[in-house]
Scaffold this active site. Structure first.
Site, PDB file in Angstrom:
ATOM      1  N   HIS A 175      -0.784  -2.935   5.616  1.00 44.11           N
ATOM      2  CA  HIS A 175       0.399  -3.652   6.289  1.00 44.11           C
ATOM      3  C   HIS A 175       1.490  -3.002   6.172  1.00 44.11           C
ATOM      4  O   HIS A 175       2.091  -2.304   5.007  1.00 44.11           O
ATOM      5  CB  HIS A 175       0.551  -5.305   5.608  1.00 44.11           C
ATOM      6  N   ASN A 219      -6.210  -5.931   7.967  1.00 43.83           N
ATOM      7  CA  ASN A 219      -6.907  -6.220   6.911  1.00 43.83           C
ATOM      8  C   ASN A 219      -7.807  -7.559   7.407  1.00 43.83           C
ATOM      9  O   ASN A 219      -8.268  -8.065   6.583  1.00 43.83           O
ATOM     10  CB  ASN A 219      -5.865  -6.536   5.895  1.00 43.83           C
ATOM     11  N   TYR A 221       2.145 -15.614   7.070  1.00 40.73           N
ATOM     12  CA  TYR A 221       1.240 -16.821   7.616  1.00 40.73           C
ATOM     13  C   TYR A 221       2.063 -17.675   8.295  1.00 40.73           C
ATOM     14  O   TYR A 221       1.610 -18.954   8.701  1.00 40.73           O
ATOM     15  CB  TYR A 221       0.545 -17.314   6.419  1.00 40.73           C
ATOM     16  N   GLU A 244       4.662  -3.658   3.924  1.00 47.54           N
ATOM     17  CA  GLU A 244       4.517  -4.037   2.589  1.00 47.54           C
ATOM     18  C   GLU A 244       5.018  -2.799   1.539  1.00 47.54           C
ATOM     19  O   GLU A 244       3.930  -1.959   1.703  1.00 47.54           O
ATOM     20  CB  GLU A 244       3.275  -4.590   2.259  1.00 47.54           C
ATOM     21  N   GLU A 292      -1.868  -7.757  -5.107  1.00 49.08           N
ATOM     22  CA  GLU A 292      -1.055  -8.488  -4.488  1.00 49.08           C
ATOM     23  C   GLU A 292       0.299  -8.723  -5.431  1.00 49.08           C
ATOM     24  O   GLU A 292       0.147  -9.424  -6.285  1.00 49.08           O
ATOM     25  CB  GLU A 292      -1.757  -9.652  -4.008  1.00 49.08           C
TER      26      GLU A 292
END
Length: 293
Positions: free
Chosen positions: A12, A61, A278, A15, A168
Site C-alpha cells: 500500500h 493486497n 476501510y 503506509e 501491521e
C-alpha cells in the site's frame, strides 16, 4: 529451512514504515546478524508510493487469490494496474502454490491503535513457533490469526511465499511516518528474521505457549435507508484495539446522542478500530476471540 525470505514494503503506497525500512536497508544493508539468510528487499507498488496513495485502481493486497492469478480466469480479465502488478509479483516471489520464496514478510501500517501486530494465516507448526518466538522476544506485540479460510485462498501478497505473514503496526496516519511506529516495525522485522535463524538451527522446539487473537467478523457502521451513517465509534472504544469489549458496553455513539452497545454474550477483542482504509467500506472494526497458541 526458512532461508529465502522476501521483505516487502509498499504494498500500500501510503503506509510509510515498510517503505522507509526497505529504503534504509537498501542503503545501509541488512543487519549483519542475519547474514546467514538470503533476504530480498522488495518494493511492491512503486506507482502508488509515488502518488502517496493506498492503490491506483484496486487494492494490490487482494489480488492474489488463485482465481485472480490464473491468466485464463474471468477475474484475470481485469486490466487494473494492481492486477497486472500482482501477476508480475507472483512470478517473481511465487508462483503461489509452488513458491521459490520460503517466507514473504509483508509490512503494513494501520491508522488503528493496534501497536505492533503479527498477522498469521495458519496455525500449523511453523506459524505457532513463529508466534511464540515473537511474543517471547517482543512481549508488547499482538498476534492476530486470520485462519477463517485456507492459506492459499487468501488474496494477500504474502501468500505468494511458501509461508507468508504480515506485519501491521499503528496507529500511524496514512502518508506520514511516526518514529515510534517505524521503530516498532523495524523491531518486529528483525525479530522475524531472528526467528528464521533460530528455526533453521532447531532452537524453536520448546517455546512457551502464547496468547493470540483469532479473527471473528467485521462490524459495520449503522446506516440509514439512504446508506448514510447514523453513528460514530464511541469514545470508550476508540484507540482500544485488542482491549475486551464487554457485553452491554457502548461501541457506537449515534448522532442523536444515544449509544449502541455490544450485544454479544461474550467479550470480544476489537481491532482495526476506525481504520481509515476501510472507511468507504463502512467497516467500523473487526472482532476477535482470545486463544492460546
Amino acid at each position: 529451512m526458512i532461508n529465502h525470505i522476501a521483505l516487502v514494503g509498499g504494498t500500500h503506497g501510503n503506509e510509510m514504515s515498510g517503505i522507509q525500512l526497505i529504503q534504509n536497508w537498501e542503503s545501509s544493508g541488512i543487519p549483519t546478524q542475519f547474514s546467514d539468510l538470503d533476504v530480498t528487499l522488495y518494493t511492491a507498488n512503486p506507482a502508488a508510493i509515488a502518488a502517496n496513495v493506498r492503490f491506483l485502481e484496486e487494492d494490490l493486497n487482494r489480488q492474489f487469490t488463485p482465481d485472480a492469478l490464473k491468466f485464463d480466469s474471468p477475474q484475470a480479465a481485469s486490466t487494473s494496474e494492481e492486477h497486472k502488478l500482482a501477476q508480475t509479483i507472483n512470478e517473481q516471489l511465487g508462483p503461489k502454490g509452488n513458491a521459490s520464496t520460503d517466507l514473504v514478510i509483508d509490512i503494513h501500517n494501520t491508522t488503528s491503535n493496534m501497536g505492533a501486530t503479527l498477522i498469521i494465516l495458519d496455525t500449523s507448526d511453523v506459524y505457532v513457533k513463529m508466534a511464540r518466538y515473537v511474543k517471547q522476544n517482543m512481549p508488547e506485540a499482538n498476534i492476530l490469526v486470520e485462519d477463517e479460510k485456507p492459506y492459499a485462498s487468501h488474496g494477500y501478497l504474502c501468500t505468494t511465499g511458501k509461508y507468508g505473514v504480515m506485519i501491521e503496526v499503528g496507529a500511524q496516519p496514512q502518508g506520514v511516518l511516526r518514529e515510534d511506529v517505524y521503530l516498532a516495525t523495524q523491531k518486529m522485522a528483525e525479530v522475524l528474521l531472528a526467528f528464521c535463524v533460530a528455526y533453521n538451527k532447531g532452537e524453536c522446539d520448546d517455546l512457551e505457549a502464547c496468547e493470540a487473537f483469532r479473527l471473528g467478523e467485521n462490524i459495520a457502521f449503522p446506516l440509514n435507508d439512504e446508506g448514510n451513517r447514523t453513528a460514530m465509534i464511541h469514545h470508550s472504544l476508540q484507540d482500544n484495539d485488542f482491549v475486551p469489549l464487554m457485553p452491554g458496553a457502548p461501541m457506537f455513539r449515534r448522532f442523536d446522542g444515544k449509544d449502541v452497545v455490544w450485544e454479544g454474550t461474550e467479550p470480544t477483542y476489537p481491532h482495526f478500530i476506525n481504520e481509515a482504509a476501510y472507511h468507504k467500506l463502512d467497516v467500523a472494526f473487526a472482532t476477535s476471540s482470545l486463544i492460546t497458541l
